[in-house]
Design a protein around this motif. Structure first.
Motif, PDB file in Angstrom:
ATOM      1  N   TRP A  30       0.790  -1.021   0.021  1.00 34.52           N
ATOM      2  CA  TRP A  30       0.056   0.007  -0.113  1.00 34.52           C
ATOM      3  C   TRP A  30       0.804   1.257  -0.093  1.00 34.52           C
ATOM      4  CZ3 TRP A  30      -4.172  -0.924   4.436  1.00 34.52           C
ATOM      5  CH2 TRP A  30      -5.024  -1.855   3.918  1.00 34.52           C
ATOM      6  N   ILE A  31       1.918   1.187   0.616  1.00 35.64           N
ATOM      7  CA  ILE A  31       2.668   2.474   1.024  1.00 35.64           C
ATOM      8  C   ILE A  31       3.929   2.799  -0.216  1.00 35.64           C
ATOM      9  CG2 ILE A  31       4.018   3.498   2.838  1.00 35.64           C
ATOM     10  CD1 ILE A  31       1.179   3.247   3.385  1.00 35.64           C
ATOM     11  N   ASP A  32       3.949   3.997  -0.550  1.00 40.19           N
ATOM     12  CA  ASP A  32       4.744   4.344  -1.300  1.00 40.19           C
ATOM     13  C   ASP A  32       6.107   5.000  -0.638  1.00 40.19           C
ATOM     14  OD1 ASP A  32       3.582   4.065  -4.426  1.00 40.19           O
ATOM     15  OD2 ASP A  32       2.123   4.921  -2.922  1.00 40.19           O
ATOM     16  N   TYR A  33       5.933   5.674   0.373  1.00 36.96           N
ATOM     17  CA  TYR A  33       6.935   6.434   1.226  1.00 36.96           C
ATOM     18  C   TYR A  33       6.628   6.521   2.725  1.00 36.96           C
ATOM     19  CZ  TYR A  33      10.590   9.814   1.856  1.00 36.96           C
ATOM     20  OH  TYR A  33      11.794  10.828   2.168  1.00 36.96           O
ATOM     21  N   ASN A  34       7.698   6.120   3.340  1.00 40.09           N
ATOM     22  CA  ASN A  34       7.684   6.069   4.938  1.00 40.09           C
ATOM     23  C   ASN A  34       8.235   7.520   5.568  1.00 40.09           C
ATOM     24  OD1 ASN A  34       7.543   5.291   7.775  1.00 40.09           O
ATOM     25  ND2 ASN A  34       9.716   4.558   7.555  1.00 40.09           N
ATOM     26  N   ALA A  35       7.049   8.272   6.005  1.00 43.28           N
ATOM     27  CA  ALA A  35       7.482   9.492   6.721  1.00 43.28           C
ATOM     28  C   ALA A  35       7.661   9.141   8.373  1.00 43.28           C
ATOM     29  CB  ALA A  35       6.462  10.322   6.814  1.00 43.28           C
ATOM     30  N   GLY A  36       7.548   7.817   8.749  1.00 43.39           N
ATOM     31  CA  GLY A  36       7.759   7.667  10.029  1.00 43.39           C
ATOM     32  C   GLY A  36       9.192   7.626  10.699  1.00 43.39           C
ATOM     33  N   SER A  37      10.119   7.597   9.833  1.00 42.74           N
ATOM     34  CA  SER A  37      11.490   7.609  10.416  1.00 42.74           C
ATOM     35  C   SER A  37      11.751   8.994  10.493  1.00 42.74           C
ATOM     36  CB  SER A  37      12.359   7.343   8.935  1.00 42.74           C
ATOM     37  OG  SER A  37      12.096   8.341   7.953  1.00 42.74           O
ATOM     38  N   LEU A  38      10.854  10.127  10.504  1.00 44.32           N
ATOM     39  CA  LEU A  38      11.099  11.158  11.116  1.00 44.32           C
ATOM     40  C   LEU A  38      11.093  11.200  12.777  1.00 44.32           C
ATOM     41  CD1 LEU A  38       8.996  13.492   8.888  1.00 44.32           C
ATOM     42  CD2 LEU A  38      11.467  13.673   9.167  1.00 44.32           C
ATOM     43  N   VAL A  39      10.315  10.177  13.314  1.00 44.65           N
ATOM     44  CA  VAL A  39      10.318  10.199  14.856  1.00 44.65           C
ATOM     45  C   VAL A  39      11.185   9.049  15.142  1.00 44.65           C
ATOM     46  CG1 VAL A  39       8.775   9.611  16.462  1.00 44.65           C
ATOM     47  CG2 VAL A  39       8.058  10.892  14.545  1.00 44.65           C
ATOM     48  N   ASP A  40      11.990   8.966  16.185  1.00 47.11           N
ATOM     49  CA  ASP A  40      13.121   8.404  16.626  1.00 47.11           C
ATOM     50  C   ASP A  40      12.404   7.284  17.597  1.00 47.11           C
ATOM     51  OD1 ASP A  40      16.373   8.278  18.539  1.00 47.11           O
ATOM     52  OD2 ASP A  40      15.430   6.819  17.070  1.00 47.11           O
ATOM     53  N   TYR A  41      11.822   6.435  17.315  1.00 43.62           N
ATOM     54  CA  TYR A  41      11.334   5.486  17.935  1.00 43.62           C
ATOM     55  C   TYR A  41      11.320   3.896  17.494  1.00 43.62           C
ATOM     56  CZ  TYR A  41       7.257   4.306  14.892  1.00 43.62           C
ATOM     57  OH  TYR A  41       6.635   4.107  13.750  1.00 43.62           O
ATOM     58  N   GLN A  42      11.129   2.854  18.312  1.00 42.17           N
ATOM     59  CA  GLN A  42      11.101   1.433  17.990  1.00 42.17           C
ATOM     60  C   GLN A  42       9.994   0.604  18.565  1.00 42.17           C
ATOM     61  OE1 GLN A  42      14.235   1.154  16.284  1.00 42.17           O
ATOM     62  NE2 GLN A  42      13.193  -0.694  15.616  1.00 42.17           N
ATOM     63  N   SER A  43       9.039   0.150  17.724  1.00 44.44           N
ATOM     64  CA  SER A  43       7.871  -0.510  18.190  1.00 44.44           C
ATOM     65  C   SER A  43       8.077  -2.043  18.004  1.00 44.44           C
ATOM     66  CB  SER A  43       6.634   0.177  17.632  1.00 44.44           C
ATOM     67  OG  SER A  43       6.861   0.048  16.256  1.00 44.44           O
ATOM     68  N   ASP A  44       7.187  -2.757  18.459  1.00 43.74           N
ATOM     69  CA  ASP A  44       7.703  -4.198  18.549  1.00 43.74           C
ATOM     70  C   ASP A  44       7.479  -4.687  17.006  1.00 43.74           C
ATOM     71  OD1 ASP A  44       7.692  -4.250  21.287  1.00 43.74           O
ATOM     72  OD2 ASP A  44       5.343  -4.860  21.507  1.00 43.74           O
ATOM     73  N   ASP A  45       6.568  -4.159  16.057  1.00 43.25           N
ATOM     74  CA  ASP A  45       6.885  -4.768  14.782  1.00 43.25           C
ATOM     75  C   ASP A  45       7.470  -4.117  13.741  1.00 43.25           C
ATOM     76  OD1 ASP A  45       5.548  -2.130  14.736  1.00 43.25           O
ATOM     77  OD2 ASP A  45       3.736  -2.905  13.960  1.00 43.25           O
TER      78      ASP A  45
END
Length: 501
Positions: free
Chosen positions: A436-451
């Motif tokens: 579904w996803i073309d681009y990930n903007a989540g890398s702007l936030v420095d976090y780590q989740s279980d998945d």
């Protein structure tokens, strides 16, 4: 690693970057409740009626006294929104785009517009011929040569038994699809006896290229599939020699939409789109922001960026007019967010709106468009329309968007008739739904989740990522396919307000 993220120094809440258990402490704040991923924790004690601040603005008020460290959500916050408001003009803003050598490769149309795809579209005037339109598109893709980008049918349930403004909206949107520059050619398919028959519909088209726009009335021919394929072949023979040419990026029209939002949408994906919006408008391109109900509570920030008093008054009329639309149906203007938004951490419409308008960045607003009205102005345009995803993406397409940037935190497979770049607000979504996803903007936030696996790179350089996303837009304009195109997901829906006969 910090588990809470404070967006603005004025905020009295922070967002949980991972799910946090009751009792966890950070920077002098101890969680008094479990705080789900993306939800808010209170950073200071509040009295009943005091405002809760996020993005530096109120998102509602406390319904009772609340202790620092509490989970802030639907159980203890209420909206501040109410009725139609008066607004004050704060002054002109000069919009002065820069000269740029940045180019894209596009198809030049005879009317001076550019297209970034060379497709054939089949547009039914009425829902009665939907299946015929679909059959024609399928057969044409099997039989017509490969020198175009495909044949696509855009079906809908309207075009007959409609009255007044509803019928006119249908005619405006369908005419806009016929005239869209991403369609090198169009076959308009009619039944023949509908309200939106060709005699009534053609005036909405204005001037059109008769070699590239053909018409089929299915009641007037013996074999509508055979006749339709002949007409599509005529269109194909006209467009098959079209070639991309280098044109300035200022010719590009980019639409913005968010759907399936979560609490990170306004922090990452929408904010990143806002930075790209600023870069595009600075280069003289046109951008379009819609979803008027998701401006309520944040409209004052948009009004401050109006180019002049005329644009300001258009924004006021759009906002208050849309509130009146809700009131005329006996509804409150703040019956939003959706259940999925709330699960993702968004509590009030103000919170959703403040995150939503991040897609506009700080671009100067140069015009306000009516529903389905063509975009003619450089800079950021506001488009009158609802927040519903399919209706919004169709509205943006009708207004001339070549590409739509669609941000999402919960995920959606939806696609418009034009390339629809899906931008995830969190890395977990991009990992779970790469189809579904073309681009990930989540890398702007420095976090780590279980998945999220530990080898995914985290990139906190906002300017670098906005340049990266702008490059993806250029690649898409030059022909790179988006996930919705690869998956064959292209839908339309038209706004309806009145009765059906």
């Amino acid at each position: 690693m910090a588990k809470f993220f404070k967006i603005n120094e004025k905020d009295n809440v922070a967002v949980a970057l991972v799910s946090v258990d009751k009792g966890y402490s950070e920077n002098g704040v101890t969680a008094l409740d479990d705080i789900p991923f993306g939800h808010k924790i209170l950073l200071t004690d509040l009295k009943q009626g005091e405002n809760i601040i996020k993005y530096g603005n109120p998102i509602g008020h406390a319904v009772s006294d609340i202790k620092k460290g509490s989970h802030i959500h639907s159980h203890n916050i209420a909206t501040n929104l109410s009725s139609v408001l008066d607004y004050e003009f704060s002054g002109d803003n000069e919009y002065k785009p820069e000269k740029s050598d940045l180019t894209i490769k596009a198809y030049k149309r005879k009317n001076g517009k550019i297209g970034i795809r060379n497709e054939i579209w089949v547009v039914p005037t009425v829902g009665c011929v939907n299946k015929t339109a679909q059959q024609l598109a399928q057969l044409a893709n099997e039989r017509v040569g490969g020198e175009c980008d495909g044949v696509f049918a855009y079906t809908h349930p309207f075009g007959c038994s409609q009255l007044d403004e509803d019928l006119e909206n249908t005619q405006k949107v369908l005419a806009a699809l016929v005239n869209h520059p991403n369609a090198a050619g169009v076959l308009v398919v009619s039944l023949g006896c509908e309200n939106n028959n060709l005699k009534e519909f053609k005036p909405f088209l204005g001037d059109y290229d008769e070699n590239r726009v053909k018409f089929l009335v299915t009641q007037d021919v013996g074999d509508e599939l055979d006749e339709g394929l002949k007409l599509i072949k005529e269109i194909y023979d006209e467009i098959k020699f079209d070639e991309r040419e280098e044109v300035g990026i200022e010719n590009l029209v980019v639409g913005y939409k968010c759907g399936g939002s979560d609490a990170f949408s306004g922090i990452t994906a929408n904010a990143l789109c806002g930075a790209v919006n600023e870069k595009l408008t600075k280069l003289g391109a046109s951008t379009i922001l819609t979803e008027v109900p998701e401006m309520f509570g944040a409209e004052h920030l948009l009004m401050k960026r109006a180019e002049n008093r005329g644009v300001f008054e258009k924004i006021v009329a759009m906002i208050n007019g849309f509130k009146e639309y809700y009131f005329s149906h006996g509804k409150e203007c703040y019956e939003n967010p959706s259940p999925g938004n709330k699960d993702g951490g968004i509590t009030t419409l103000e919170e959703k709106s403040l995150g939503c308008i991040q897609k506009g960045g700080n671009s100067i607003i140069t015009d306000v468009l009516g529903y389905g009205e063509p975009c003619k102005t450089k800079g950021l345009n506001l488009l009158t329309g609802v927040g519903n995803d399919i209706v919004s993406t169709t509205n943006l397409t009708a207004s001339g968007a070549h590409i739509i940037l669609f941000t999402t935190g919960r995920g959606t497979s939806l696609g418009a008739p034009v390339p629809t770049l899906k931008i995830s607000s969190n890395t977990g979504l991009s990992v779970r739904k790469p189809n579904w996803i073309d681009y990930n903007a989540g890398s702007l936030v420095d976090y780590q989740s279980d998945d999220v696996s530990s080898d995914i790179a985290q990139n906190n350089d906002f300017d670098l990522l906005s340049d990266d996303l702008l490059n993806l837009i250029i690649e898409t304009a030059n022909g790179k396919l988006t996930r919705n195109e690869i998956n064959g997901i292209r839908d339309i829906s038209i706004f309806k307000d009145g009765v059906i006969l």
